[in-house]
Structure formats: C-alpha cells, structure tokens
Design an enzyme around this catalytic site. Sequence first.
Site, PDB file in Angstrom:
ATOM      1  N   ASP A 145       0.838  -1.199   0.000  1.00  0.00           N
ATOM      2  CA  ASP A 145       0.000   0.000   0.000  1.00  0.00           C
ATOM      3  C   ASP A 145       0.877   1.255   0.000  1.00  0.00           C
ATOM      4  O   ASP A 145       1.596   1.514   0.975  1.00  0.00           O
ATOM      5  CB  ASP A 145      -0.886  -0.027   1.251  1.00  0.00           C
ATOM      6  CG  ASP A 145      -1.903   1.108   1.271  1.00  0.00           C
ATOM      7  OD1 ASP A 145      -2.058   1.788   0.242  1.00  0.00           O
ATOM      8  OD2 ASP A 145      -2.523   1.307   2.333  1.00  0.00           O
ATOM      9  N   GLY A 179      -6.700  -2.388  -8.097  1.00  0.00           N
ATOM     10  CA  GLY A 179      -7.821  -1.583  -8.590  1.00  0.00           C
ATOM     11  C   GLY A 179      -8.041  -0.342  -7.759  1.00  0.00           C
ATOM     12  O   GLY A 179      -8.906   0.473  -8.063  1.00  0.00           O
ATOM     13  N   ASP A 233       1.699  -4.513   4.204  1.00  0.00           N
ATOM     14  CA  ASP A 233       0.647  -4.864   5.162  1.00  0.00           C
ATOM     15  C   ASP A 233       0.529  -6.387   5.234  1.00  0.00           C
ATOM     16  O   ASP A 233      -0.001  -7.031   4.332  1.00  0.00           O
ATOM     17  CB  ASP A 233      -0.678  -4.231   4.732  1.00  0.00           C
ATOM     18  CG  ASP A 233      -1.793  -4.454   5.741  1.00  0.00           C
ATOM     19  OD1 ASP A 233      -1.553  -5.170   6.745  1.00  0.00           O
ATOM     20  OD2 ASP A 233      -2.896  -3.930   5.533  1.00  0.00           O
ATOM     21  N   LYS A 552     -53.769  -7.624   7.753  1.00  0.00           N
ATOM     22  CA  LYS A 552     -52.670  -7.355   8.680  1.00  0.00           C
ATOM     23  C   LYS A 552     -53.217  -6.439   9.768  1.00  0.00           C
ATOM     24  O   LYS A 552     -53.660  -5.323   9.491  1.00  0.00           O
ATOM     25  CB  LYS A 552     -51.502  -6.681   7.957  1.00  0.00           C
ATOM     26  CG  LYS A 552     -50.273  -6.547   8.856  1.00  0.00           C
ATOM     27  CD  LYS A 552     -49.100  -5.957   8.108  1.00  0.00           C
ATOM     28  CE  LYS A 552     -47.863  -6.005   8.993  1.00  0.00           C
ATOM     29  NZ  LYS A 552     -48.047  -5.385  10.301  1.00  0.00           N
TER      30      LYS A 552
END
Length: 843
Positions: A145, A179, A233, A552
Amino acid sequence: MAGAKERVRVAGRELTLTNLDKIIYPETGTTKADVLAYYAAVAHVLIPAAANRPATRKRWVNGVGTAEQPGEVFFQKNLEDSAPGWLPRAAITHKERTIFYPLVNDPATLTWFGQINSLEIHVPQWQVDSHGRQLNPDRLVLDLDPGVGAGLAECVEVAFLARSILQDIGLEPVPVTSGSKGIHLYAGLDGSQTSDQISAFAHELARALEADHPDLAVSDMKKTLRKGKVLVDWSQNSAAKTTIVPYSLRGRHAPTVAAPRTWRELSSPNLKHLDYKAVMRRVKDGKDPFATVEHGGGHPGSPEQVTHDGGAHQRLERYRSMRDPNATPEPFSGVSGSGDTFVIQEHHASRLHFDFRLEHEGVLVSWALPKGVPESGGKNHLAVQTEDHPLDYARFEGTIPKGQYGAGEVTIWDHGTYELEKWINGREVIATLTGSEGGGLGGTKKFALIHTGRGQGKDAEGQWLIHLMDKDHHTFHPRRAVPEDEPDADDAAEEESAQDGAPEDGPVQKEQQEPTITKPAAPLRAEDFRPMMATAGTAADLQGSDWQFELKWDGVRALIVADGTKVRLISRNGNDVTATYPELTDRACWPDGAFIADGEIFAVGPSGKPDFGVLQGRMKLTRAGDVAKARTVIPVRLMLFDLLADAGEDLRRLPFGKRRQRLEEFYRPSDCPVELSPVLDEKIEHILESTQELGLEGVMAKRTDSRYVSGQRTRTWIKIKLEQTQEVVVGGWRPGKGGRQGSVGSLLVGIPDGTRLRYVGRVGSGFSTRELEELRQKVDDLARKTSPFDDVPREDASDAHWVTPRLVGEVTFGEWTGAGKLRHPVWRGWRLDKNADEVVPEA
C-alpha cells in the site's frame, strides 16, 4: 441485457434482474447491466478464488456516485433475509453471535450479488469445510500500500523484492493490481499451518523488507512513517481479516478491478490499474495468472508443491489419519468429480447402518444412518455426520478387514446425481437425489438433513436428522427438530457403532470416535416457542405457490401460552405482558388443556379501525389500578391466526393449511374479546383494493405449505403494506425550540447493520403531548457521551445528545432517499415488544 427487467436462468437458478439501465458508475456511464455482464464473463475465474470463503460485501445501493458526491456504501456480512434459499452459506460464530455468510461458489450467487449492487467481495485467506469449521489458510497475501508521495512504481519495486524472498522458500507469488492504489501478492499454501503462524511469518517478511530497504518499505501501520514509502501490510493474513477477492470490481469512481497480473506485465513502465472491460478481454483470451495460486502451493520453509483441490486435502486429513492404506482396500487418492454425485452404501459393520454421501467442495460429505434411509416423510431418522471421504469412495464396494476402522462389508445401495436446493455448512442441506435403475431409492427422492443443535462441544457436531420430503411432509425446518422415531434403550450403542463402523477388535482410539446422539427431551417448553416473522413484499412475490390471505392487524404480536389453570401472554421479545391485558387471559375464554397460540393484540380507534397509536395507551401499563382505568377507555381485542401446540403436541412442523384447520377446530366463539382472523377468499389484487379503500394497514400472505419457524423471518409469510412503515432504533436526540423548549425536538434514528447503527434520519413529528412529556426522561436515562452511529451528517450532529441504542419505535415515511434516508418520517409509537437487534429494513 436490454430493458429494465429480465427473468434469467443462471447455473440452473432463476433470478429476476431489475433496473438494468440504472447507472452504477456515473463517471463512465456503467450500468447495472454492464456489472452483471462483467461478473458473468469472469465467474469461472473469480469463483475458484472465492469459493468456500465467508464473503463480506460492500454494497452501493444507489451507485458509487461521483468525486463530489460519493454514493452511500454498506458493509454486509450477514446474509439478508431476502436471500434465496439455494444461495450457499456458512454459519460462523463470533463470540456469542452467529453470522450467516454467503459463499461465492456458483455463478448464480455472483449474479445475485450484482443484482443487489454488491460490487466488492472481500474474503479471508481460509475456507470452511463441510461441517462449517474454519480450515487453515491455503494462501498468503501481502498488501503493498503506497503512502503519500509513493505510487504504483514503488509498489512494483517492493513486489519484486518480496518475490525473491518467497521464491527462496519455495513459494511462487502472483501479483494483483488492486484496482485501488497498490498491489496484492498472493502465494498458495498447503494448509499445514494456522492463520497465526502464517501471519507471524508474513510479519517477519515485512520486517525483513523494511530492514533491508528502509527508504522504500515500512512494516508499521502508522501513517506518519509511511510518507514516500510502501507499507507491506502483513495483517490481512489474520483469521479475522479479509482482502478483496481477485477479479472483484471496485466501488471507485471508475469501474476498476482487482486484476491478477503476470510478472512481465508488472515490469512494464506503462503499468496501470485495469478497468472491467480490459479484464473481460483478458479473460476471454484465456489469461488467468491467478490460476497458479489456486492450483499449486507450498508453505514457508518448504519448496514442496501440492495440488490444490479447494481445500479437500485438508478435509481428508482425518479420513486418512484413521486408516492404514496398506491394510484396507478403501481409496485414498481423492480424484476429481462431477460436482453432483451421491452414493448410499450399506455397511455391515459391528451393526448394520447406511452411509449417506453427497459430493460437495471436492469431497464426499458423509452421514451414518443407524436406522437406514427414511421411507416416509412422517418419520425422521437419526443421522450422524462423520469424516469427509474422498470422491472415489463413491465407487467403493468391498470388505474392510477385521481390526481396521469400519471393519465389515460395504456395498452400494444406490448412487446417482443430486440437485441441490440449499446447503449451509454444518447446519442444513436440502437436495433431490435421482438414483440408478433398480437402486434402493426407487427413483427420485428429496431429503433434508438438519443439524439438531443438541449436545456440547464435539458431541454436538455430528447430531443431525434426515427427513424425506414427500408430498405430504415436504417441508422440514431445522430449528427444534426432534426425531419422530425416538431412540430406544440401546440406540446409543447402535449410533456409536454407526460411525462408519468401529473396528470389531478392540476400542476405537479416542480421537477417532465420532459423537453419539443423546436422547432429546420430549416435553414442550414455552420458552422454545417464539413468533415467526414475515418478510415485506408485494403481490409480485406470490407467484408459483398456494397462498392464504388475511388482513394485517395494526397492533402488537403475542403468544398465548396456557396450561390447565392459567393463560399467559408473551410478547415478541419474550416479555410476559399478561398483567397489561387481563381481559384476554380469562381462563373461561379459552379451551381446556395446555396450548400455545399466536395472535395480534389491537385497539380500535375513533374511525372504527385498528389504531396503533391508541394501543400505545395500554402497552406501557402494568399496575392493576392503571390497567383497570385504561380498560374502560381503551378496550383491546386479540385476533388469533395460528396454533403452535395443543394438548402437548407440537404443531409447528405441520403445513400452515393443516395448522389453520386445527386452529378452527380449537377456537370457540364467545363474548370474550378473542376472534379468529378471517381468511380472505379472493384474488390478492381485489383484496388490496378493498384494504386500501377501508384504510387498513395491509395484507398477510401465507403459503399453505409453510411450517412455523420459531424466531425467524421467512419468505413463506409475506406482509404487503399499503403504507410504508419502518421500525427504528433511537440513537440520539436534538433539543426542541419554541413550544418544545426544554424537551425533545427530534429523535435521531437508525437501523442495525452488522455491528453498527446505520443512521436513517431524524423524526420530529407525530408525537402526542404525553409522549413528549415522557421522551426527555427516557432519553436522559440512556444518555452516553459518544454517538452510536458512524455516519450522522454534521448538521444533524451539531447539537445532538447521544443515547444507548435500546429504544425501538415505528415511523411512517414517504420513501427512501437516494442516500438511504427516510423521507418525511412521522412517529407512530414505541415498539415495546421488540428488541433493537430485531429491527431490519422493511423495504
């Protein structure tokens, strides 16, 4: 994909695709139809990367939006109630909470994801087995990253450095341009080590890169240390973490993809993230760099390559550990299969039993049936889940030698293929088996295998029932199921010996013993009976089945629980509300004997219709004096609509049509305020028209073949509301002004979404004077310093006071806004009968 709505068939499943022309990515004009076309094109390469892994989704209901106005996104773990029953799933327990995760195991599931705008799919590095248990990780991932001042070029440099280290220990990583900003590196593993071990190894690798290249790589998450560097990471190897699955779309402003790449591509100076069109072209040309992760591996410290078989090599470890390949003719190789094979084997071990095996996830998932295959739907048989078997066991017949595990004669009773309707690992399986000519099944039969939930620890894992879903007993529910052939005195020994057959000579090793089934308790317990809940829908949801219609009733739900001397009323959230409605609990109003019934308590308003607002004046009262006064001005009635138990007999597994017949025989008209909910024998369109003219709340549609599922929301009961209402949880309030000075001006409300409370707006109208007087005391009692929401707009939060989210109310509203907020909500009243964690989106 042209048009706004289509009915399609994907991998044998029918789905309705709607709003196909809806723009999901405004900056590129990419529509929902484009998203669905993409996932259909890459399904064959995405599914192997995601299969059998609990999927967490990021869902953009109204599209991703633009840079200036991003769309609202929801993280979803738990599978929504509206999910089709055939969708594969796994039940994973986190502390005291069980989440039903979807498994992306087939193209139909991927299409369903696209239909509800679940664009991003995130999965862990481990799979679940057929028992619903977490396996060891079968791949390692590093997320490269870039920090501020670094970019894709720096990530490439670190990727090549990491590749050298991984190759030295026998791993061949595959890069994936994420992406988003960086690069993911994946390497296949053999599953021999735990998530903690792999995570520790990845951490050491990240530290080594940082130590050797301190100006380029960093292993610490602190943003202050990442400027101009690439964070390696390692933490996504933790069992609790997930990573976006290769080939998944990204919910960014452009439809980019987490795209597997070759190392040659990575060395190109023109490397960039790929959009969905480029990935579709690559897949069409047969490019799938990620296949090497799915079909090969190794593990830290060993260069050995293993054949990847969807985790089957891990699942078969127990089978292999229990058998000596030099002493038994049973197969060990684990060949590939067609995906839909079944076999039922007759096993003459120390006691005769049958072995019921279904091909699933690369193995034969197996159950021992001590009393054989049930021959009718009226009699359930015990089933004991045993170790998974290799696929070539489906052809095995022969003699297992004396002294070996399962010693005895094995013959094939029937074999063939099956069509899967539902599979929840470790919980429930429904499948239709088509046997061979002359086989023991005698043709095509549909079975349900249901985990009973009884026992503790390992003893609970194997305890199942098998049910033949014939035309008279074709539905069966997993909760609270009990076998109709109760075990006799020596059943325990029979079940223990049916664990694929214990050796006839000497005891089985402790780790090789399967759990035995304990005898279930027979008496019915009132606390096991909770109301079944309906799903909101429309008349379009009522196709293809036989439905019964009732009005109902605009009130509160109650279970009526009676013994020989008294009648109690239990609310939906389990509270005893008998003292609040004494006119409904007069023993003389009810038939003799013990029973449990279901109904709705309501009060009639000035217009002569059920009025929830009027009922509020009774719901909170418990003191006898207050109740006596209120009875004269707010009389209540009870509308009965279901009978769950009568004279000690549990009726919940009967189809609703038969339960209704029993209810009509049970009910006796009287002067008491108890009525039988009438059945409306007209077309649903005419019923809805009449209901609207009368100003009633809506219609309940119930499938006549539906069983009563205690404590669960199902689609066999559909509520069709004419006015939009929504239950909400109060999480804060804003001070009033003018005439409301010193009181509550508006409530800030939300709907639970996983572990958070999703903010859906503020409601400031519809409160009675009495409610306003009580509100301030209620919210002050639950005051807290921090917001329970995580997305309240600044203008609503500026003068807000926060409360612990326990109070449940109900509002009417015009519609949902594009941002997922309630438009023009109006307060209807408190829902004291419901807990905060029961609140779900109604529409």
